[in-house]
Design a protein around this motif. Structure first.
Motif, PDB file in Angstrom:
ATOM      1  N   PRO A  71     -12.998   5.503   0.050  1.00  0.00           N
ATOM      2  CA  PRO A  71     -11.564   5.644   0.315  1.00  0.00           C
ATOM      3  C   PRO A  71     -11.253   5.150   1.725  1.00  0.00           C
ATOM      4  O   PRO A  71     -12.017   5.416   2.654  1.00  0.00           O
ATOM      5  CB  PRO A  71     -11.314   7.156   0.226  1.00  0.00           C
ATOM      6  CG  PRO A  71     -12.560   7.746  -0.346  1.00  0.00           C
ATOM      7  CD  PRO A  71     -13.672   6.802  -0.028  1.00  0.00           C
ATOM      8  N   GLY A  72     -10.162   4.438   1.865  1.00  0.00           N
ATOM      9  CA  GLY A  72      -9.775   3.970   3.203  1.00  0.00           C
ATOM     10  C   GLY A  72      -8.381   3.392   3.158  1.00  0.00           C
ATOM     11  O   GLY A  72      -7.970   2.839   2.133  1.00  0.00           O
ATOM     12  N   PRO A  73      -7.631   3.515   4.279  1.00  0.00           N
ATOM     13  CA  PRO A  73      -6.245   3.043   4.287  1.00  0.00           C
ATOM     14  C   PRO A  73      -6.137   1.527   4.159  1.00  0.00           C
ATOM     15  O   PRO A  73      -5.065   1.010   3.856  1.00  0.00           O
ATOM     16  CB  PRO A  73      -5.717   3.516   5.653  1.00  0.00           C
ATOM     17  CG  PRO A  73      -6.936   3.718   6.483  1.00  0.00           C
ATOM     18  CD  PRO A  73      -8.048   4.083   5.563  1.00  0.00           C
ATOM     19  N   LEU A 127     -10.583   1.926  -1.786  1.00  0.00           N
ATOM     20  CA  LEU A 127      -9.315   2.326  -2.410  1.00  0.00           C
ATOM     21  C   LEU A 127      -8.486   3.172  -1.459  1.00  0.00           C
ATOM     22  O   LEU A 127      -9.000   4.085  -0.810  1.00  0.00           O
ATOM     23  CB  LEU A 127      -9.590   3.123  -3.683  1.00  0.00           C
ATOM     24  CG  LEU A 127     -10.280   2.356  -4.833  1.00  0.00           C
ATOM     25  CD1 LEU A 127     -10.579   3.299  -5.988  1.00  0.00           C
ATOM     26  CD2 LEU A 127      -9.421   1.186  -5.293  1.00  0.00           C
ATOM     27  N   SER A 128      -7.193   2.880  -1.405  1.00  0.00           N
ATOM     28  CA  SER A 128      -6.274   3.608  -0.537  1.00  0.00           C
ATOM     29  C   SER A 128      -5.305   4.457  -1.340  1.00  0.00           C
ATOM     30  O   SER A 128      -4.785   4.026  -2.359  1.00  0.00           O
ATOM     31  CB  SER A 128      -5.476   2.600   0.300  1.00  0.00           C
ATOM     32  OG  SER A 128      -4.448   3.267   1.001  1.00  0.00           O
ATOM     33  N   LEU A 129      -5.063   5.665  -0.841  1.00  0.00           N
ATOM     34  CA  LEU A 129      -4.070   6.549  -1.475  1.00  0.00           C
ATOM     35  C   LEU A 129      -2.657   6.074  -1.212  1.00  0.00           C
ATOM     36  O   LEU A 129      -1.763   6.320  -2.010  1.00  0.00           O
ATOM     37  CB  LEU A 129      -4.175   7.963  -0.892  1.00  0.00           C
ATOM     38  CG  LEU A 129      -5.198   8.932  -1.420  1.00  0.00           C
ATOM     39  CD1 LEU A 129      -4.818  10.333  -0.951  1.00  0.00           C
ATOM     40  CD2 LEU A 129      -5.283   8.906  -2.930  1.00  0.00           C
ATOM     41  N   GLY A 130      -2.428   5.451  -0.084  1.00  0.00           N
ATOM     42  CA  GLY A 130      -1.068   5.025   0.261  1.00  0.00           C
ATOM     43  C   GLY A 130      -1.038   4.520   1.689  1.00  0.00           C
ATOM     44  O   GLY A 130      -2.049   4.560   2.393  1.00  0.00           O
ATOM     45  N   TYR A 133      -0.560   5.270   4.740  1.00  0.00           N
ATOM     46  CA  TYR A 133      -0.581   6.229   5.839  1.00  0.00           C
ATOM     47  C   TYR A 133      -2.039   6.514   6.125  1.00  0.00           C
ATOM     48  O   TYR A 133      -2.909   6.205   5.304  1.00  0.00           O
ATOM     49  CB  TYR A 133       0.162   7.525   5.467  1.00  0.00           C
ATOM     50  CG  TYR A 133      -0.146   7.988   4.061  1.00  0.00           C
ATOM     51  CD1 TYR A 133       0.687   7.667   2.999  1.00  0.00           C
ATOM     52  CD2 TYR A 133      -1.313   8.717   3.803  1.00  0.00           C
ATOM     53  CE1 TYR A 133       0.375   8.055   1.706  1.00  0.00           C
ATOM     54  CE2 TYR A 133      -1.623   9.118   2.509  1.00  0.00           C
ATOM     55  CZ  TYR A 133      -0.771   8.784   1.471  1.00  0.00           C
ATOM     56  OH  TYR A 133      -1.079   9.160   0.193  1.00  0.00           O
ATOM     57  N   VAL A 134      -2.314   7.080   7.291  1.00  0.00           N
ATOM     58  CA  VAL A 134      -3.711   7.252   7.696  1.00  0.00           C
ATOM     59  C   VAL A 134      -4.094   8.726   7.698  1.00  0.00           C
ATOM     60  O   VAL A 134      -3.443   9.547   8.345  1.00  0.00           O
ATOM     61  CB  VAL A 134      -3.942   6.623   9.091  1.00  0.00           C
ATOM     62  CG1 VAL A 134      -5.397   6.810   9.518  1.00  0.00           C
ATOM     63  CG2 VAL A 134      -3.586   5.140   9.075  1.00  0.00           C
ATOM     64  N   LEU A 135      -5.138   9.047   6.943  1.00  0.00           N
ATOM     65  CA  LEU A 135      -5.716  10.391   6.943  1.00  0.00           C
ATOM     66  C   LEU A 135      -6.865  10.420   7.945  1.00  0.00           C
ATOM     67  O   LEU A 135      -7.292   9.384   8.441  1.00  0.00           O
ATOM     68  CB  LEU A 135      -6.241  10.715   5.538  1.00  0.00           C
ATOM     69  CG  LEU A 135      -5.228  10.594   4.392  1.00  0.00           C
ATOM     70  CD1 LEU A 135      -5.938  10.617   3.042  1.00  0.00           C
ATOM     71  CD2 LEU A 135      -4.206  11.707   4.488  1.00  0.00           C
ATOM     72  N   GLY A 153      -9.897  11.198   7.265  1.00  0.00           N
ATOM     73  CA  GLY A 153     -11.162  10.835   6.625  1.00  0.00           C
ATOM     74  C   GLY A 153     -10.937  10.718   5.135  1.00  0.00           C
ATOM     75  O   GLY A 153      -9.828  10.939   4.639  1.00  0.00           O
ATOM     76  N   GLY A 154     -12.006  10.408   4.406  1.00  0.00           N
ATOM     77  CA  GLY A 154     -11.866  10.152   2.982  1.00  0.00           C
ATOM     78  C   GLY A 154     -11.805  11.387   2.098  1.00  0.00           C
ATOM     79  O   GLY A 154     -11.519  11.285   0.901  1.00  0.00           O
ATOM     80  N   ALA A 209      -8.636  12.152   0.177  1.00  0.00           N
ATOM     81  CA  ALA A 209      -8.452  11.084  -0.814  1.00  0.00           C
ATOM     82  C   ALA A 209      -9.382  11.307  -2.008  1.00  0.00           C
ATOM     83  O   ALA A 209      -8.983  11.081  -3.156  1.00  0.00           O
ATOM     84  CB  ALA A 209      -8.704   9.727  -0.165  1.00  0.00           C
TER      85      ALA A 209
HETATM   86  N1  ADE Z   1      -8.788   7.531   4.633  1.00  0.00           N
HETATM   87  C1  ADE Z   1      -7.926   7.505   5.641  1.00  0.00           C
HETATM   88  N2  ADE Z   1      -6.695   7.173   5.244  1.00  0.00           N
HETATM   89  C2  ADE Z   1      -6.773   6.973   3.896  1.00  0.00           C
HETATM   90  C3  ADE Z   1      -5.856   6.596   2.890  1.00  0.00           C
HETATM   91  N3  ADE Z   1      -4.573   6.335   3.160  1.00  0.00           N
HETATM   92  N4  ADE Z   1      -6.305   6.472   1.637  1.00  0.00           N
HETATM   93  C4  ADE Z   1      -7.592   6.697   1.344  1.00  0.00           C
HETATM   94  N5  ADE Z   1      -8.498   7.065   2.246  1.00  0.00           N
HETATM   95  C5  ADE Z   1      -8.108   7.201   3.525  1.00  0.00           C
END
Ligand code: ADE
Length: 242
Positions: free
Chosen positions: A91-93, A140-143, A145-147, A149-150, A153
């Motif tokens: 998971p990543g933005p 894969l990104s949830l949307g 915006y930045v979390l 960590g994964g 997600a």
């Molecule tokens: N990790 C940090 N931001 C994320 C995001 N937007 N979606 C998935 N993983 C993330």
């Protein structure tokens, strides 16, 4: 019964994933429809401080996750089921959008998912290069915006994927008309009482006329999607021209 969907999660915060044992996903695990195993990345470190990160080459803010614990963890976990190939998910933005369509593909085709949760500024790029050569790998990104960590997600993605596994929901019919099925948002729903604070339930829903109810609901889906998600509406109009 077919083999359960297997999900492994690698994280430095295993406790973050505790909710995967609750509610419908917990029940699915007890019923043998789903198998979830959470692993602590630090179990694959060898120093006293169980180090997983270091400063970025080239300078810059924050820390980067080192490739060596990730390599050992992924070798061990991805090699733990001889004859089976996992689909790796990071998971990543900066990833491809995680959509209902992606969830459906992963629930239907993969059989075994390994989630790698990054923290800090991310994972050393060589880890992606190495495992992309060996396994199907999706970022894969949830949307947008930045979390931090994964982990959050993974909770969201696991829930979206696992509820599509036959038997997990109990009432599979509820999948048929929910948001994003067929590219439209869901119609509004009502229950008793028929009048609440001077607000009436739309009379068509009390009419018992199934045909009229179905067309009212379809019209509501179109209206909502056009108002709230013009992007989805455009895609729907593109595909529904017959
Ligand atoms: N990790 C940090 N931001 C994320 C995001 N937007 N979606 C998935 N993983 C993330």
């Amino acid at each position: 019964m077919s083999a359960p969907l297997r999900i492994d999660v690698i994280t430095i915060f295993p406790d973050y994933l505790a909710p995967l044992g609750l509610s419908l996903l917990g029940k699915a695990q007890r019923e043998g429809l789903l198998e979830v195993q959470v692993h602590d990345l630090r179990d694959w470190t060898h120093d006293r401080h169980r180090t997983v990160d270091d400063s970025p080459y080239g300078g810059g803010a924050g820390m980067v996750m080192r490739p060596d614990p990730w390599g050992e963890a992924l070798d061990a976990i991805c090699g733990s089921r001889p004859g089976q190939t996992p689909h790796l998910i990071v998971p990543g933005p900066g990833g491809d959008p995680f959509t209902q369509e992606v969830a459906t593909e992963l629930a239907t085709d993969a059989g075994w998912l390994v989630f790698a949760c990054g923290r800090y500024e991310g994972i050393d790029e060589r880890v992606y290069d190495e495992y992309r050569e060996r396994y199907p790998l999706s970022v894969l990104s949830l949307g947008d915006y930045v979390l931090n960590g994964g982990e959050v997600a993974v909770l969201a993605m696991t829930e979206a994927i696992a509820r599509l596994v036959p038997g997990v929901l109990g009432n599979e019919a509820s999948l048929e008309e929910e948001s994003h099925t067929g590219g439209l948002l869901e119609y509004p729903v009502y229950t008793k009482p028929p009048r609440w604070r001077d607000r009436e339930v739309p009379p068509v829903l009390l009419s018992g006329h199934h045909g009229q109810i179905a067309s009212w609901r379809h019209a509501q889906r179109i209206e909502r999607t056009a108002a709230r998600r013009p992007d989805l509406m455009q895609a729907y109009e593109g595909t529904s021209k017959d």
